[in-house]
Design a protein around this motif. Structure first.
Motif, short mmCIF file in Angstrom:
data_model
loop_
_atom_site.label_atom_id
_atom_site.label_comp_id
_atom_site.label_asym_id
_atom_site.label_seq_id
_atom_site.Cartn_x
_atom_site.Cartn_y
_atom_site.Cartn_z
N TRP A 292 0.83 -1.21 0.00
CA TRP A 292 0.00 0.00 0.00
C TRP A 292 0.87 1.26 0.00
N GLU A 293 0.34 2.31 -0.64
CA GLU A 293 0.98 3.61 -0.66
C GLU A 293 0.04 4.61 0.01
N LYS A 294 0.57 5.38 0.92
CA LYS A 294 -0.26 6.18 1.82
C LYS A 294 -0.03 7.66 1.57
N VAL A 295 -1.13 8.42 1.57
CA VAL A 295 -1.08 9.88 1.50
C VAL A 295 -1.80 10.42 2.73
N GLU A 296 -1.14 11.32 3.43
CA GLU A 296 -1.69 11.85 4.68
C GLU A 296 -2.68 12.98 4.41
N ALA A 297 -3.47 13.29 5.43
CA ALA A 297 -4.41 14.41 5.35
C ALA A 297 -3.62 15.73 5.30
N PRO A 298 -4.18 16.77 4.66
CA PRO A 298 -5.50 16.81 4.03
C PRO A 298 -5.50 16.07 2.69
N MET A 299 -6.52 15.29 2.46
CA MET A 299 -6.56 14.39 1.31
C MET A 299 -7.11 15.12 0.09
N THR A 300 -6.28 16.01 -0.47
CA THR A 300 -6.70 16.78 -1.64
C THR A 300 -6.36 16.02 -2.92
N LEU A 301 -7.00 16.43 -4.01
CA LEU A 301 -6.72 15.79 -5.30
C LEU A 301 -5.28 16.03 -5.72
N ASP A 302 -4.78 17.24 -5.50
CA ASP A 302 -3.40 17.54 -5.88
C ASP A 302 -2.40 16.63 -5.17
N ARG A 303 -2.63 16.38 -3.89
CA ARG A 303 -1.73 15.52 -3.13
C ARG A 303 -1.80 14.08 -3.62
N LEU A 304 -3.00 13.62 -3.93
CA LEU A 304 -3.15 12.26 -4.44
C LEU A 304 -2.50 12.10 -5.82
N GLN A 305 -2.70 13.11 -6.68
CA GLN A 305 -2.10 13.02 -8.01
C GLN A 305 -0.58 13.04 -7.94
N ALA A 306 -0.02 13.86 -7.05
CA ALA A 306 1.44 13.92 -6.92
C ALA A 306 1.99 12.58 -6.43
N ALA A 307 1.28 11.94 -5.52
CA ALA A 307 1.74 10.66 -4.98
C ALA A 307 1.67 9.54 -6.01
N ASN A 308 0.84 9.73 -7.04
CA ASN A 308 0.68 8.71 -8.08
C ASN A 308 1.19 9.17 -9.44
N ALA A 309 2.06 10.17 -9.44
CA ALA A 309 2.59 10.71 -10.68
C ALA A 309 3.52 9.70 -11.36
N SER A 310 3.72 9.87 -12.67
CA SER A 310 4.55 8.93 -13.41
C SER A 310 5.98 8.88 -12.89
N ALA A 311 6.47 9.99 -12.33
CA ALA A 311 7.82 9.99 -11.78
C ALA A 311 7.96 9.00 -10.64
N MET A 312 6.88 8.73 -9.93
CA MET A 312 6.92 7.77 -8.83
C MET A 312 7.09 6.34 -9.34
N ILE A 313 6.80 6.13 -10.61
CA ILE A 313 6.95 4.80 -11.19
C ILE A 313 8.28 4.67 -11.93
N PHE A 314 8.65 5.69 -12.65
CA PHE A 314 9.76 5.55 -13.60
C PHE A 314 11.08 6.18 -13.14
N GLU A 315 11.07 6.98 -12.08
CA GLU A 315 12.29 7.67 -11.67
C GLU A 315 12.64 7.37 -10.22
N PRO A 316 13.92 7.23 -9.90
CA PRO A 316 14.32 7.03 -8.51
C PRO A 316 14.00 8.26 -7.67
N GLN A 317 13.46 8.03 -6.49
CA GLN A 317 13.06 9.12 -5.61
C GLN A 317 13.82 9.02 -4.28
N PRO A 318 14.34 10.16 -3.78
CA PRO A 318 14.96 10.14 -2.44
C PRO A 318 13.96 9.61 -1.41
N ALA A 319 14.44 8.77 -0.51
CA ALA A 319 13.57 8.13 0.48
C ALA A 319 14.14 8.33 1.87
N GLU A 320 13.24 8.54 2.81
CA GLU A 320 13.61 8.65 4.22
C GLU A 320 13.02 7.45 4.97
N ARG A 321 13.88 6.63 5.55
CA ARG A 321 13.41 5.47 6.29
C ARG A 321 12.70 5.92 7.56
#
Length: 386
Positions: A292-321
């Protein structure tokens, strides 16, 4: 005291949502879904869809269009769709179950659980790294030449990381696929045997399959590719673990509902499901759980779209454990998209609201359109913000 107050608040929110829908009536719920889905299908030339909504434990399924163009066979509650990478949430649940049963620990190094990879880069990669796509740069797909188990092991043995383990998230079938393979190996059975026995049947998923039996082929929708041709998913390396599930909207909705309320489940399975919800990596505005991939409140459309953007699939993203792992916060939405060449799926739920949604289609239409459609329906139900 604080935990008790939170539980009361969640129960209250769920009760009020359920009451709101009951007062509005089932006809209004149908109109909400119709007003979103029919224009969506027309805009993206989607032949057929099934949509499921769960609120406060009550589940509804709505069907639209055709499962097969040539015959005009309609989508029904029994229609089977490919759900693509939503399958990864099931694989993650099996892995969490393996940990609950003491078969392995997420902190174990990969080569400890798969000795064939001893002395390779996987000596420094944990099972958790695999499950969260943070092994160090495993690719999105296996190379085309990888067709056998021996070739798969040779691929992993020859792989070299691009980043330190845990430092980047790069979405990858070979990553979570290997996690599922090792989970099944640790439990001592093939993955394709364990998934129905440990996950499907205990959750009451009677129309969910890795291989659709002959008796249900009549219910299996045809998918439609970009050129309009009819397609179904082809076999591939670790396909069951990564994109292989076929199911109905009702069954997938039942899975979503079990993720919100595990009452009556075996303790190990209930704890495993809860384990998949805990945030492991912060990746921009998205928190990666197990599957599962989680987006925190406030649950706006912009926040959801950013979390599911193509860059999240095709590009390496900095991660904080996140250590310790983060439980879902009030107002968070957990979701997962999935696609095959001819199908598009999305499943999401807001635990603190007791609301979930599944969208299944026999065309791989754009992910932003799926997110927008689900968000609009959930917004109309009062589960998310604008």
């Amino acid at each position: 005291m604080a935990r008790g107050a939170t539980r009361l608040a969640v129960a209250g929110a769920t009760f009020l949502l359920g009451c709101a829908i009951a007062v509005a009536g089932e006809d209004r719920l149908a109109r909400i879904v119709d007003d979103v889905v029919r224009p969506l299908m027309a805009e993206h030339d989607v032949p057929g869809m099934a949509v499921g909504i769960v609120v406060g434990g009550e589940r509804r399924v709505f069907t639209y269009g055709v499962a097969e163009k040539a015959s005009g066979r309609k989508v029904t509650p029994d229609t089977l769709f490919e759900i693509g990478s939503v399958s990864k949430t099931f694989t993650a649940t099996l892995g969490a179950y393996a940990q609950e049963r003491g078969a392995f620990a997420l902190s174990d190094m990969v080569s400890r659980r798969l000795p064939a990879l001893a002395g390779t880069s996987f000596d420094g990669v944990s099972l958790l790294d695999l499950a969260t796509y943070a092994a160090g740069g495993l690719p999105l797909q296996f190379p085309d030449a990888v067709d056998t188990s021996d070739e798969m092991l040779a691929f992993y043995r020859g792989w070299r990381p691009r980043f330190p383990a845990g430092s980047r998230r790069l979405y990858s079938n070979p990553s979570i696929g290997l996690f599922g393979h090792i989970a099944a190996r640790s439990l001592g059975r093939p993955f394709d045997e364990l998934m129905p026995e440990v996950i499907f049947r205990p959750l009451g998923l009677t129309s969910t399959y890795l291989d659709v039996p002959a008796s249900r082929m009549k219910d299996y929708a045809l998918g439609y590719a970009r050129d309009g041709g009819a397609v179904r998913v082809a076999p591939g390396m670790l396909d069951s673990e990564t994109y292989g599930i076929k199911t109905t909207a009702a069954d997938l909705l039942r899975f979503v509902a079990a993720n919100m309320d595990g009452t009556g489940l075996d303790d190990a399975l209930r704890r495993a499901i809860a384990e998949t919800h805990r945030g492991r990596l912060r990746v921009g505005g998205m928190i990666q759980g197990l599957g599962w991939e989680k987006v925190e409140a406030p649950m706006t459309l912009d926040r959801l779209q950013a979390a599911n953007a193509s860059a999240m699939i095709f590009e390496p993203q900095p991660a904080e454990r996140l250590d310790p792992p983060q439980p879902p916060q009030p107002g968070a939405l957990l979701g997962k998209t999935g696609s095959t060449n001819g199908f598009g799926a999305y499943a999401a739920f807001a635990p603190s609201r007791g609301v979930g949604i599944v969208l299944l289609a026999n065309r791989n239409y754009p992910i932003p359109a799926r997110i927008a459609a689900a968000h609009r329906i959930l917004r109309e139900l009062g589960a998310v913000a604008r």
